[in-house]
Motif scaffolding. Structure first.
Motif, PDB file in Angstrom:
ATOM      1  N   ALA A   1      -6.797  30.744  58.651  1.00  0.00           N
ATOM      2  CA  ALA A   1      -5.969  29.675  58.105  1.00  0.00           C
ATOM      3  C   ALA A   1      -5.965  28.482  59.047  1.00  0.00           C
ATOM      4  CB  ALA A   1      -4.545  30.174  57.878  1.00  0.00           C
ATOM      5  N   PHE A   2      -5.931  27.287  58.463  1.00  0.00           N
ATOM      6  CA  PHE A   2      -5.979  26.046  59.227  1.00  0.00           C
ATOM      7  C   PHE A   2      -4.872  25.098  58.766  1.00  0.00           C
ATOM      8  CE2 PHE A   2     -10.176  27.903  59.319  1.00  0.00           C
ATOM      9  CZ  PHE A   2     -10.585  27.719  60.633  1.00  0.00           C
ATOM     10  N   SER A   3      -4.689  24.040  59.530  1.00  0.00           N
ATOM     11  CA  SER A   3      -3.596  23.109  59.271  1.00  0.00           C
ATOM     12  C   SER A   3      -3.862  22.185  58.091  1.00  0.00           C
ATOM     13  CB  SER A   3      -3.314  22.273  60.527  1.00  0.00           C
ATOM     14  OG  SER A   3      -4.484  21.604  60.946  1.00  0.00           O
ATOM     15  N   SER A   4      -5.104  22.123  57.614  1.00  0.00           N
ATOM     16  CA  SER A   4      -5.436  21.330  56.429  1.00  0.00           C
ATOM     17  C   SER A   4      -6.740  21.830  55.844  1.00  0.00           C
ATOM     18  CB  SER A   4      -5.562  19.836  56.781  1.00  0.00           C
ATOM     19  OG  SER A   4      -6.726  19.599  57.552  1.00  0.00           O
ATOM     20  N   GLY A   5      -7.013  21.454  54.620  1.00  0.00           N
ATOM     21  CA  GLY A   5      -8.290  21.790  54.024  1.00  0.00           C
ATOM     22  C   GLY A   5      -9.437  21.120  54.757  1.00  0.00           C
ATOM     23  N   ASN A   6      -9.242  19.858  55.155  1.00  0.00           N
ATOM     24  CA  ASN A   6     -10.270  19.144  55.913  1.00  0.00           C
ATOM     25  C   ASN A   6     -10.623  19.880  57.200  1.00  0.00           C
ATOM     26  OD1 ASN A   6     -10.349  17.114  54.003  1.00  0.00           O
ATOM     27  ND2 ASN A   6     -10.232  15.466  55.500  1.00  0.00           N
TER      28      ASN A   6
ATOM     29  N   ALA B   1     -10.308  23.107  57.756  1.00  0.00           N
ATOM     30  CA  ALA B   1     -11.009  24.348  57.425  1.00  0.00           C
ATOM     31  C   ALA B   1     -12.503  24.083  57.272  1.00  0.00           C
ATOM     32  CB  ALA B   1     -10.435  24.969  56.152  1.00  0.00           C
ATOM     33  N   GLY B   2     -12.856  23.078  56.465  1.00  0.00           N
ATOM     34  CA  GLY B   2     -14.264  22.748  56.296  1.00  0.00           C
ATOM     35  C   GLY B   2     -14.900  22.281  57.589  1.00  0.00           C
ATOM     36  N   MET B   3     -14.186  21.437  58.330  1.00  0.00           N
ATOM     37  CA  MET B   3     -14.722  20.900  59.570  1.00  0.00           C
ATOM     38  C   MET B   3     -14.977  22.005  60.592  1.00  0.00           C
ATOM     39  SD  MET B   3     -13.360  17.661  61.828  1.00  0.00           S
ATOM     40  CE  MET B   3     -11.860  18.447  62.415  1.00  0.00           C
ATOM     41  N   SER B   4     -14.156  23.053  60.581  1.00  0.00           N
ATOM     42  CA  SER B   4     -14.342  24.157  61.522  1.00  0.00           C
ATOM     43  C   SER B   4     -15.643  24.896  61.270  1.00  0.00           C
ATOM     44  CB  SER B   4     -13.153  25.114  61.457  1.00  0.00           C
ATOM     45  OG  SER B   4     -11.972  24.457  61.873  1.00  0.00           O
TER      46      SER B   4
ATOM     47  N   LYS C   1     -13.834  31.566  64.152  1.00  0.00           N
ATOM     48  CA  LYS C   1     -12.550  32.027  64.687  1.00  0.00           C
ATOM     49  C   LYS C   1     -12.275  31.419  66.063  1.00  0.00           C
ATOM     50  CE  LYS C   1     -10.054  34.885  63.335  1.00  0.00           C
ATOM     51  NZ  LYS C   1      -8.782  34.797  62.578  1.00  0.00           N
ATOM     52  N   ASN C   2     -13.322  31.212  66.843  1.00  0.00           N
ATOM     53  CA  ASN C   2     -13.143  30.576  68.142  1.00  0.00           C
ATOM     54  C   ASN C   2     -12.685  29.130  67.982  1.00  0.00           C
ATOM     55  OD1 ASN C   2     -13.415  30.342  71.092  1.00  0.00           O
ATOM     56  ND2 ASN C   2     -15.164  29.033  70.618  1.00  0.00           N
ATOM     57  N   VAL C   3     -13.279  28.420  67.005  1.00  0.00           N
ATOM     58  CA  VAL C   3     -12.840  27.045  66.726  1.00  0.00           C
ATOM     59  C   VAL C   3     -11.372  27.052  66.312  1.00  0.00           C
ATOM     60  CG1 VAL C   3     -13.128  25.054  65.208  1.00  0.00           C
ATOM     61  CG2 VAL C   3     -15.148  26.215  66.111  1.00  0.00           C
ATOM     62  N   GLN C   4     -10.997  28.004  65.466  1.00  0.00           N
ATOM     63  CA  GLN C   4      -9.609  28.084  65.002  1.00  0.00           C
ATOM     64  C   GLN C   4      -8.644  28.345  66.154  1.00  0.00           C
ATOM     65  OE1 GLN C   4      -8.285  31.758  63.442  1.00  0.00           O
ATOM     66  NE2 GLN C   4      -6.922  30.863  61.892  1.00  0.00           N
ATOM     67  N   GLN C   5      -8.946  29.358  66.950  1.00  0.00           N
ATOM     68  CA  GLN C   5      -7.994  29.808  67.965  1.00  0.00           C
ATOM     69  C   GLN C   5      -8.021  28.961  69.228  1.00  0.00           C
ATOM     70  OE1 GLN C   5      -8.865  33.988  68.500  1.00  0.00           O
ATOM     71  NE2 GLN C   5      -8.236  34.519  66.423  1.00  0.00           N
TER      72      GLN C   5
END
Length: 373
Positions: A71-76, A78-81, A221-225
């Protein structure tokens, strides 16, 4: 379990000491360690994980038939990750009709880092011909924004697998209730959870779901965390709360959407309607094959020029003239003016998100807005 049941029960991961049926909001940013230095509660720091985010991710992974979700803070974001997780020099095949926010990312943020081609992905031969030695991702969007093109997910996934390329699908317009790209062969599925998942125009968020936990997923997941662009516990709580009614909201959006599309399709002031549920839609048969129903998103061309479209959009009373989609309220927008002078969107196009008001009231508002010559 069926989607209606999963949507209600998959988020109930937290067993509260006080016996809450609805999982509580966990606002703590840090969590106790035990004597050996471990984390008996399964969480260390809220940027890395949080009980409410875990509940949200578990819910979407199950609804989309994937192994894991992020899960990410925005749809943008999520795609960018996903784009960030690709190695420099990677080539992306993207759709020509694509959400402008992602297209802008590629053109302005990843310029010089990634290469990309924007093509008509309804032409499978063109997709095959666009593959290069460094192609690492085929990014699809179906139905697309704003022309509601429908991409054959299974066919694109077959092409991607034959060439060892990752295939991702932005399925925001469909939601997990109407379409499951992973079951059709996609490696990743993305949603702007701001839209149908949230459903009330009051939460910003994005989600990626993976078919399997591979090397690319570990980089995501690394980009997310490590990057830390994650939703707050309260946003995750609100999303899981909204998802509990998603299946039944989508039934209403679909029912209203079909009637509105049929009405507009017969209207003398309407030049064309883009809605995959209409038999006249060029990819209607593909939509029937891969979607359970056709949703509440559509766009149409007002007869005349840009001023005719502006005249109609400025006359609505029930519709909110606003960006976004997927909420309980009906929204309408002149997309060209949002996307800017480089947009390929027709200047007389209006995009509408059909809400959950009574369909007679929705149609009556469109009728009075289009009552001009």
């Amino acid at each position: 379990m069926k989607p209606e049941t999963l949507a209600i029960h998959a988020s109930n991961l937290v067993k509260s000491a006080t016996g809450d049926v609805t999982p509580p909001i966990s606002l703590s940013t840090t969590f106790f360690r035990d004597e050996e230095g471990g984390y008996p509660g399964g969480h260390m720091y809220s940027r890395v994980s949080n009980p409410n985010r875990s509940a949200l991710e578990n819910t979407l992974a199950q609804l989309e038939y994937g192994e894991d979700a992020a899960a990410f803070s925005s749809g943008n974001t999520a795609g960018m990750s996903l784009f960030q997780a690709l190695k420099a020099g990677s080539h992306i095949i993207a759709p020509d009709d694509m959400y402008w926010g992602f297209k802008k990312q590629l053109l302005t943020i990843f310029e010089g880092i990634l290469t990309f081609d924007f093509i008509d992905q309804t032409d499978l031969n063109l997709v095959k011909a666009s593959i290069k030695p460094n192609t690492r991702l085929i990014w699809t969007e179906t139905p697309s924004n704003p022309l509601l093109k429908v991409t054959d997910i299974e066919a694109i996934a077959t092409i991607a697998k034959a060439n060892q390329i990752t295939m991702a699908c932005d399925s925001t317009f469909a939601s997990p209730i109407l379409q499951n790209p992973i079951r059709l062969g996609a490696d990743l599925v993305m949603h702007s959870s701001t839209k149908y998942l949230g459903g009330h125009s009051d939460i910003l968020g994005g989600i990626l779901v993976t078919a399997k936990k591979d090397e690319l997923w570990e980089r995501i997941k690394n980009v997310q965390q490590t990057g830390g662009a994650v939703p707050s516990p309260f946003d995750c709580y609100l999303l899981t709360r909204s998802i509990k009614t998603l299946a039944y909201r989508m039934k209403g959006h679909c029912e209203n959407g079909k009637k509105v599309a049929e009405y507009l399709n017969e209207h003398p002031q309407v030049e064309a309607v883009f809605y995959p549920g209409l038999e006249s839609h060029p990819q209607h048969e593909i939509a029937k094959k891969q979607m359970k129903d056709f949703g509440g998103m559509m766009s149409f061309l007002v007869k005349g020029d840009v001023e005719s479209a502006r005249k109609a959009v400025n006359k609505v009373k029930l519709f909110a003239q606003a960006t976004s989609l997927g909420g309980v309220e009906s929204l309408i927008e002149h997309r060209f003016s949002v996307e800017g002078p480089d947009s390929k969107t027709p200047k007389n196009l209006l995009r509408i998100s059909v809400g959950l008001e009574h369909v007679d009231d929705i149609i009556a508002d469109l009728a009075q807005a289009l009552a001009f010559s």
